[in-house]
Design a protein around this motif. Structure first.
Motif, mmCIF file in Angstrom:
data_model
loop_
_atom_site.group_PDB
_atom_site.id
_atom_site.type_symbol
_atom_site.label_atom_id
_atom_site.label_comp_id
_atom_site.label_asym_id
_atom_site.label_seq_id
_atom_site.Cartn_x
_atom_site.Cartn_y
_atom_site.Cartn_z
ATOM 1 N N ALA A 154 0.873 -1.109 0.065
ATOM 2 C CA ALA A 154 -0.071 -0.127 -0.084
ATOM 3 C C ALA A 154 0.919 1.103 -0.135
ATOM 4 O O ALA A 154 0.544 2.026 -0.576
ATOM 5 C CB ALA A 154 -0.862 -0.036 1.280
ATOM 6 N N GLN A 155 1.916 1.182 0.875
ATOM 7 C CA GLN A 155 2.716 2.379 0.715
ATOM 8 C C GLN A 155 3.243 2.533 -0.540
ATOM 9 O O GLN A 155 3.522 3.833 -0.937
ATOM 10 C CB GLN A 155 3.851 2.147 1.813
ATOM 11 N N ASN B 233 2.590 1.461 -3.492
ATOM 12 C CA ASN B 233 1.379 2.163 -4.489
ATOM 13 C C ASN B 233 1.263 3.607 -4.105
ATOM 14 O O ASN B 233 0.924 4.192 -5.220
ATOM 15 C CB ASN B 233 0.531 1.051 -4.351
ATOM 16 N N ALA B 234 1.131 4.032 -2.965
ATOM 17 C CA ALA B 234 0.668 5.442 -2.790
ATOM 18 C C ALA B 234 1.779 6.446 -3.135
ATOM 19 O O ALA B 234 1.594 7.436 -3.501
ATOM 20 C CB ALA B 234 0.473 5.576 -1.098
#
Length: 67
Positions: free
Chosen positions: A56-57, A59-60
């Motif tokens: 998630a990190q 991708n962010a």
């Protein structure tokens, strides 16, 4: 930043001493581009949660991701 995030299993002497002292003979770690990140986990589920957080990190941080 792009990266490959994996979960790997460690067995026997690869298990950190604190987990071995609790009788653990296996643990799981998160690898980012083949390098260990963070702590060793006593369950695969915990390691998978950490892997999901890393993904998630990453991708962010991608410039082409939608915020």
């Amino acid at each position: 930043m792009q990266g490959k995030v994996d979960v790997a299993v460690m067995i026997g002497s690869g298990v950190p001493a604190n987990l071995r002292s609790m009788g653990r003979k296996v643990c799981w770690v998160v690898l980012l581009n083949g390098e260990r990140r963070g702590t060793a986990f006593s369950s695969r589920d915990e390691a998978e949660e950490c892997r999901a957080a890393w993904l998630a990190q990453l991708n962010a941080e991608r410039p082409d991701s939608l915020h």
